[in-house]
Design a protein around this motif. Sequence first.
Motif, PDB file in Angstrom:
ATOM      1  N   CYS A   1       0.764  -1.105   0.154  1.00  0.00           N
ATOM      2  CA  CYS A   1       0.051   0.050   0.215  1.00  0.00           C
ATOM      3  C   CYS A   1       1.057   1.356  -0.033  1.00  0.00           C
TER       4      CYS A   1
ATOM      5  N   GLY B   1      -0.717   4.268  -0.869  1.00  0.00           N
ATOM      6  CA  GLY B   1      -1.546   5.365  -0.323  1.00  0.00           C
ATOM      7  C   GLY B   1      -1.884   6.320  -1.547  1.00  0.00           C
TER       8      GLY B   1
ATOM      9  N   GLU C   1      -9.099   7.167   2.367  1.00  0.00           N
ATOM     10  CA  GLU C   1      -8.507   6.666   3.455  1.00  0.00           C
ATOM     11  C   GLU C   1      -8.151   4.966   3.047  1.00  0.00           C
ATOM     12  N   TYR C   2      -8.929   4.509   2.424  1.00  0.00           N
ATOM     13  CA  TYR C   2      -8.775   3.289   1.970  1.00  0.00           C
ATOM     14  C   TYR C   2      -8.418   2.996   0.345  1.00  0.00           C
TER      15      TYR C   2
ATOM     16  N   THR D   1       2.705  -5.196   8.707  1.00  0.00           N
ATOM     17  CA  THR D   1       1.394  -4.591   9.112  1.00  0.00           C
ATOM     18  C   THR D   1       1.398  -3.291   9.497  1.00  0.00           C
TER      19      THR D   1
ATOM     20  N   ARG E   1      -0.805  -0.203  12.412  1.00  0.00           N
ATOM     21  CA  ARG E   1      -2.228  -0.506  12.225  1.00  0.00           C
ATOM     22  C   ARG E   1      -2.524  -1.411  11.466  1.00  0.00           C
TER      23      ARG E   1
ATOM     24  N   ILE F   1      -5.112  -2.357   9.570  1.00  0.00           N
ATOM     25  CA  ILE F   1      -6.379  -2.274   8.793  1.00  0.00           C
ATOM     26  C   ILE F   1      -6.289  -2.745   7.421  1.00  0.00           C
ATOM     27  N   SER F   2      -6.967  -3.783   7.355  1.00  0.00           N
ATOM     28  CA  SER F   2      -6.883  -4.671   5.878  1.00  0.00           C
ATOM     29  C   SER F   2      -7.972  -5.396   5.960  1.00  0.00           C
TER      30      SER F   2
ATOM     31  N   ASP G   1      -7.993  -6.659  11.083  1.00  0.00           N
ATOM     32  CA  ASP G   1      -7.540  -6.028  12.528  1.00  0.00           C
ATOM     33  C   ASP G   1      -8.541  -6.246  13.661  1.00  0.00           C
TER      34      ASP G   1
ATOM     35  N   GLY H   1      -6.053  -0.005   4.396  1.00  0.00           N
ATOM     36  CA  GLY H   1      -6.389   1.263   5.137  1.00  0.00           C
ATOM     37  C   GLY H   1      -5.211   1.954   5.659  1.00  0.00           C
ATOM     38  N   HIS H   2      -3.792   1.542   5.266  1.00  0.00           N
ATOM     39  CA  HIS H   2      -2.969   1.884   6.168  1.00  0.00           C
ATOM     40  C   HIS H   2      -1.672   1.812   5.021  1.00  0.00           C
ATOM     41  N   GLU H   3      -0.774   2.906   5.113  1.00  0.00           N
ATOM     42  CA  GLU H   3       0.427   2.784   3.987  1.00  0.00           C
ATOM     43  C   GLU H   3       1.511   2.090   4.581  1.00  0.00           C
TER      44      GLU H   3
END
Length: 339
Positions: free
Chosen positions: A173, A175, A188-189, A212, A215, A217-218, A245, A329-331
């Motif tokens: 990711c 971003g 954001e995602y 990961t 965070r 978030i995936s 998560d 949801g996070h780089e």
Amino acid sequence: MGVILLVNMMIALLSNTYQRVEDNSLKEWSFKKAITIQTYSTYHPIPVPLNLMSSAFLWIRWLWFICKGRCKRQPTKNTWSNLSYVSQFNRCNKSLDAVVENLQFTYFSKYGYFFPFTDESKMDHVLQETERNRQMANQIAHATFTTHGGVLPTGPKAWQSQGIRVQGCLLTCEGSLFCSTCKDDPAEYHGARYIFPFSPETPHFEVLIQETGGRRISGVGVVGKDYGNHALPGWCYGTVGYHIDDGRIFDANNPTKGIEYEGKGNLVEKRHAMAYRGDLIRCTVNFDMAKDGKVPIVFSLNGRQITQNEIKIDYIPNEKSLYPYIGIGHEGIRVLAMV
């Protein structure tokens, strides 16, 4: 020559001793000062023999307060001593709270929420070794995952993605900077959809979590062809997603809060089915059990099933296809994906 060497050695030892004493001079001075203050704090403030008069005056004053209190309140037996003990205890607590509050204020004003290490060189060495071990583990996982092999092709042309960089079977990711549709209005995602749909010959989709970050978030799941690339799977009708998560399954019936599953059998000792770095997630479409326009979706974590066949999605052969999908949801999150 021997005498010269011994003299030089003595000079070096004296220099080392002097430097050590110089470095610890503040600590030694503080220690001696604390001992002196503690010693004199226990002494009577008035020197001998005048302390006899002051002690008599204090005793008379103390007895006067006791008599005055008994005349006004007429307390029961031992009440005065109990009240005196409680008041002293409360004063000590207030003083201790004030000291702690002052220490907290001083610490946070200097360090904030960070904890300073006593030996930066040792900590840097530990972090360096940890990073090397992490890189080695990632390389082993990548080699094992690619050797396992998939039926369908991999690479950038095999994924329709936004904000996610694809290198072989590695998805990272990046971003909004890597997304062509949300540079002006960052999303954001970000997600990636495999261009080939599930089929009875290829009903499985595997994802190995490699990094990961802070965070996790995936989401991994099944979507339709027209599903966008700025949402996690399971948030819209006609999709199903497993979110690592919180270990929840999101689908048409539970698009907001999802369904919370516990590990079946010995999976994570019956804890919630949340995934972490190094875990392997598999998503399977049970085409053999398709019925009444519905097909079951089964998720497994590290080879053990999280769900059975109760999670279903709309499916019409030759009309509506189902595709593997990864939402992040996070780089910095990296996964290895293969169909």
